[in-house]
Design a protein around this motif. Structure first.
Motif, PDB file in Angstrom:
ATOM      1  N   VAL A 236       0.851  -1.191   0.000  1.00  0.00           N
ATOM      2  CA  VAL A 236       0.000   0.000   0.000  1.00  0.00           C
ATOM      3  C   VAL A 236       0.886   1.241   0.000  1.00  0.00           C
ATOM      4  CG1 VAL A 236      -1.731   1.301   1.310  1.00  0.00           C
ATOM      5  CG2 VAL A 236      -1.876  -1.184   1.210  1.00  0.00           C
ATOM      6  N   VAL A 237       0.560   2.202  -0.836  1.00  0.00           N
ATOM      7  CA  VAL A 237       1.315   3.450  -0.864  1.00  0.00           C
ATOM      8  C   VAL A 237       1.141   4.184   0.468  1.00  0.00           C
ATOM      9  CG1 VAL A 237      -0.578   4.727  -1.967  1.00  0.00           C
ATOM     10  CG2 VAL A 237       1.779   5.554  -2.172  1.00  0.00           C
ATOM     11  N   THR A 238       2.250   4.642   1.036  1.00  0.00           N
ATOM     12  CA  THR A 238       2.207   5.389   2.285  1.00  0.00           C
ATOM     13  C   THR A 238       2.600   6.852   2.111  1.00  0.00           C
ATOM     14  OG1 THR A 238       2.956   5.426   4.604  1.00  0.00           O
ATOM     15  CG2 THR A 238       4.575   4.774   2.949  1.00  0.00           C
ATOM     16  N   TRP A 239       3.223   7.164   0.988  1.00  0.00           N
ATOM     17  CA  TRP A 239       3.559   8.553   0.626  1.00  0.00           C
ATOM     18  C   TRP A 239       3.740   8.598  -0.884  1.00  0.00           C
ATOM     19  CZ3 TRP A 239       7.611  10.408  -2.232  1.00  0.00           C
ATOM     20  CH2 TRP A 239       7.722  11.808  -2.310  1.00  0.00           C
ATOM     21  N   ALA A 240       3.358   9.732  -1.483  1.00  0.00           N
ATOM     22  CA  ALA A 240       3.604   9.923  -2.907  1.00  0.00           C
ATOM     23  C   ALA A 240       3.559  11.405  -3.235  1.00  0.00           C
ATOM     24  CB  ALA A 240       2.580   9.162  -3.758  1.00  0.00           C
ATOM     25  N   ALA A 241       4.189  11.772  -4.335  1.00  0.00           N
ATOM     26  CA  ALA A 241       4.151  13.146  -4.847  1.00  0.00           C
ATOM     27  C   ALA A 241       4.196  13.087  -6.367  1.00  0.00           C
ATOM     28  CB  ALA A 241       5.331  13.963  -4.318  1.00  0.00           C
TER      29      ALA A 241
ATOM     30  N   ALA B 245      -6.356  -6.155   4.420  1.00  0.00           N
ATOM     31  CA  ALA B 245      -7.479  -5.364   3.907  1.00  0.00           C
ATOM     32  C   ALA B 245      -7.166  -3.879   3.790  1.00  0.00           C
ATOM     33  CB  ALA B 245      -8.697  -5.553   4.819  1.00  0.00           C
ATOM     34  N   VAL B 246      -6.062  -3.419   4.364  1.00  0.00           N
ATOM     35  CA  VAL B 246      -5.750  -1.991   4.388  1.00  0.00           C
ATOM     36  C   VAL B 246      -5.473  -1.474   2.981  1.00  0.00           C
ATOM     37  CG1 VAL B 246      -4.041  -0.296   5.156  1.00  0.00           C
ATOM     38  CG2 VAL B 246      -4.970  -1.958   6.766  1.00  0.00           C
ATOM     39  N   ARG B 247      -6.046  -0.288   2.675  1.00  0.00           N
ATOM     40  CA  ARG B 247      -5.884   0.333   1.366  1.00  0.00           C
ATOM     41  C   ARG B 247      -5.608   1.831   1.541  1.00  0.00           C
ATOM     42  NH1 ARG B 247      -5.150  -4.093   0.345  1.00  0.00           N
ATOM     43  NH2 ARG B 247      -6.090  -5.441  -1.242  1.00  0.00           N
ATOM     44  N   ALA B 248      -5.535   2.565   0.428  1.00  0.00           N
ATOM     45  CA  ALA B 248      -5.135   3.971   0.458  1.00  0.00           C
ATOM     46  C   ALA B 248      -6.080   4.839  -0.361  1.00  0.00           C
ATOM     47  CB  ALA B 248      -3.709   4.126  -0.065  1.00  0.00           C
ATOM     48  N   VAL B 249      -6.019   6.147  -0.074  1.00  0.00           N
ATOM     49  CA  VAL B 249      -6.711   7.184  -0.825  1.00  0.00           C
ATOM     50  C   VAL B 249      -5.651   7.984  -1.579  1.00  0.00           C
ATOM     51  CG1 VAL B 249      -8.145   9.259  -0.668  1.00  0.00           C
ATOM     52  CG2 VAL B 249      -8.510   7.357   0.929  1.00  0.00           C
TER      53      VAL B 249
ATOM     54  N   LYS C  26      -6.114   3.623   5.230  1.00  0.00           N
ATOM     55  CA  LYS C  26      -5.088   4.187   6.112  1.00  0.00           C
ATOM     56  C   LYS C  26      -4.023   4.988   5.353  1.00  0.00           C
ATOM     57  CE  LYS C  26      -6.658   2.339   9.963  1.00  0.00           C
ATOM     58  NZ  LYS C  26      -7.202   3.187  11.051  1.00  0.00           N
ATOM     59  N   GLY C  27      -3.744   4.620   4.130  1.00  0.00           N
ATOM     60  CA  GLY C  27      -2.728   5.315   3.361  1.00  0.00           C
ATOM     61  C   GLY C  27      -3.296   6.533   2.653  1.00  0.00           C
ATOM     62  N   VAL C  28      -2.464   7.554   2.476  1.00  0.00           N
ATOM     63  CA  VAL C  28      -2.844   8.741   1.710  1.00  0.00           C
ATOM     64  C   VAL C  28      -1.686   9.120   0.798  1.00  0.00           C
ATOM     65  CG1 VAL C  28      -3.473  11.181   1.785  1.00  0.00           C
ATOM     66  CG2 VAL C  28      -4.417   9.608   3.486  1.00  0.00           C
ATOM     67  N   ALA C  29      -1.983   9.271  -0.475  1.00  0.00           N
ATOM     68  CA  ALA C  29      -1.014   9.733  -1.469  1.00  0.00           C
ATOM     69  C   ALA C  29      -1.435  11.107  -1.952  1.00  0.00           C
ATOM     70  CB  ALA C  29      -0.961   8.762  -2.648  1.00  0.00           C
ATOM     71  N   ASN C  30      -0.543  12.091  -1.825  1.00  0.00           N
ATOM     72  CA  ASN C  30      -0.849  13.464  -2.250  1.00  0.00           C
ATOM     73  C   ASN C  30      -0.355  13.659  -3.672  1.00  0.00           C
ATOM     74  OD1 ASN C  30      -0.947  16.251  -2.737  1.00  0.00           O
ATOM     75  ND2 ASN C  30      -0.575  16.747  -0.594  1.00  0.00           N
ATOM     76  N   GLU C  31      -1.285  13.697  -4.621  1.00  0.00           N
ATOM     77  CA  GLU C  31      -0.942  13.847  -6.031  1.00  0.00           C
ATOM     78  C   GLU C  31      -1.400  15.218  -6.553  1.00  0.00           C
ATOM     79  OE1 GLU C  31       1.026  11.929  -7.457  1.00  0.00           O
ATOM     80  OE2 GLU C  31       0.985  10.108  -6.250  1.00  0.00           O
ATOM     81  N   GLY C  32      -1.098  16.263  -5.781  1.00  0.00           N
ATOM     82  CA  GLY C  32      -1.394  17.623  -6.202  1.00  0.00           C
ATOM     83  C   GLY C  32      -0.201  18.269  -6.881  1.00  0.00           C
ATOM     84  N   ILE C  33      -0.462  19.115  -7.876  1.00  0.00           N
ATOM     85  CA  ILE C  33       0.574  19.911  -8.544  1.00  0.00           C
ATOM     86  C   ILE C  33       0.077  21.346  -8.626  1.00  0.00           C
ATOM     87  CG2 ILE C  33       1.867  20.347 -10.664  1.00  0.00           C
ATOM     88  CD1 ILE C  33       1.825  17.445 -11.305  1.00  0.00           C
TER      89      ILE C  33
END
Length: 405
Positions: A41-46, A201-205, A242-249
């Motif tokens: 599961v992704v725990t950080w992203a940009a 079962a844990v996933r991300a937004v 539980k995970g959140v990936a921030n894909e804002g530019i």
């Protein structure tokens, strides 16, 4: 217009998918294990974008704040906008203590298909092998990498709202911050981190957005973007998200390339390719509206529908947010306000998406609904301050982030 958007989007998506999956050099390809995709599961992203020229013999120590905890940490390095192969000959990850200094004993070397170095083809991304051990949620993680002979366009994320560190020569293995003499407000060659949570079962937004999602005018180094506040809520809530990936530019648009590739063109790489994403949170459109290019509400709605269609086809839930007020911003005018209201009317009534987050209602002034509430206004009449960012995250119905899809 909607047909042209859809066809163009599918062409670009196909090109991006081909780029992500292209073969590594023979040396790495012969080693066991997949390296272009990761489980967990992704725990950080940009979001990745084209940066300035790469620098040879440069080290970068990127500080990133994780969301979900777990074991088997992996990082994704990117050469998405490079025009030549990118070699990283040393990549390490450890827990940050303070500044560029790491907690004693936490810094460990990452490998790629068993090798200590990796060469990433132009347009491609590569995942590291998993590290043993467990990473707690909400960790300041330091990912250090060295570029022995980088040149040409670099790939990274320009507006990090986080201080990271640079140094000449290879200092990636060092826990001390003494040789990290430079600072940078960007993340270089790194666009995602994943873990394997303790529960399957844990996933991300994944939040797909513009400068408001990117955190512009939130306090630097304190992780006060609205997705950060959302991650803290999810961490303590009874939910499998539980995970959140921030894909804002910053400056990004739904329909047109410019400040980064458009949301339509980067959806596959920045969102759908991330491991463990269950929900796409779409909060974008104000830059299309205020750009004065003649974009209509119907065209923007067509873009939303295309993103939703592709996310649903990938088995994801889609939560959309209304476009916030921006009267007082130099580009505001009554015509733009009309388009914003028409778009928000669609978002509030459509069944195309699985749920709505009404950020417009959260942010707008009760005395002038075309303006952001002064208490939430950072001063430019478009971007929320820290309090506004928190209010947005607090308004998200956590129970509606998941769906039956």
């Amino acid at each position: 217009m909607s047909g042209r958007i859809g066809r163009g989007c599918r062409v670009v998506a196909a090109l991006l998918t081909a780029a992500v999956c292209q073969s590594l050099p023979a040396q790495a390809a012969a080693l066991p294990g997949p390296v272009t995709r990761a489980t967990g599961v992704v725990t950080w992203a940009a979001s990745a974008d084209r940066m300035s020229e790469g620098a040879a013999d440069e080290s970068y120590r990127m500080i990133v704040h994780t969301s979900v905890g777990g074991s088997g940490l992996r990082v994704r390095v990117t050469n998405a906008f490079g025009d030549r192969p990118l070699t990283l000959d040393s990549v390490w990850a450890g827990r940050r203590d303070h500044g560029a200094a790491l907690r004693h004993g936490s810094n460990r070397r990452l490998t790629f298909g068993g090798a200590r170095s990796v060469t990433v083809p132009p347009g491609a991304v590569v995942w590291s092998d998993p590290l043993p051990g467990t990473l707690p949620p909400g960790t300041d993680l330091a990912v250090s990498l060295h570029t022995p002979h980088a040149a040409g366009p670099a790939t990274g994320h320009g507006m990090a709202m986080q201080t990271s560190y640079t140094g000449r020569g290879d200092h990636t293995a060092e826990e001390s911050g003494a040789d990290w003499t430079g600072t940078t407000g960007s993340w270089w060659y790194l666009d995602a981190v994943s873990v394997r949570p303790s529960r399957a079962a844990v996933r991300a937004v994944a939040a797909l957005g513009d400068s408001i999602t990117d955190g512009w005018h939130s306090t630097t180094d304190l992780n006060r973007r609205w997705p950060d506040y959302l991650a803290r809520r999810l961490n303590t809530a009874r939910t499998d998200l539980k995970g959140v990936a921030n894909e804002g530019i910053s400056g990004n648009q739904v329909l047109a390339d410019g400040a980064g590739q458009s949301a339509l063109h980067r959806l596959d790489r920045d969102v759908l390719s991330l491991p463990g994403v269950r929900t796409v949170f779409l909060f974008e459109g104000v830059n299309d509206i205020k750009a004065h290019t003649g974009v209509t509400a119907a065209q923007l709605v067509a873009g939303y529908r295309e993103i939703t269609r592709r996310a649903h086809a990938a088995g994801k839930c889609v939560v959309a947010a209304t476009v916030g007020p921006f009267k007082g911003w130099p580009d505001w005018d009554p015509a733009a306000e009309t388009v914003r209201r028409q778009v928000n009317r669609y978002l509030r009534t459509t069944r195309d998406v699985d749920a709505l987050a009404d950020f417009d209602r959260v942010l707008r002034s009760p005395y002038d609904p075309e303006r952001i509430l002064p208490f939430f206004d950072d001063g430019d009449h478009l971007h929320p301050n820290d309090k506004g960012m928190q209010a947005m995250a607090d308004a998200v119905d956590l129970g509606r982030l998941n769906c039956a899809r």
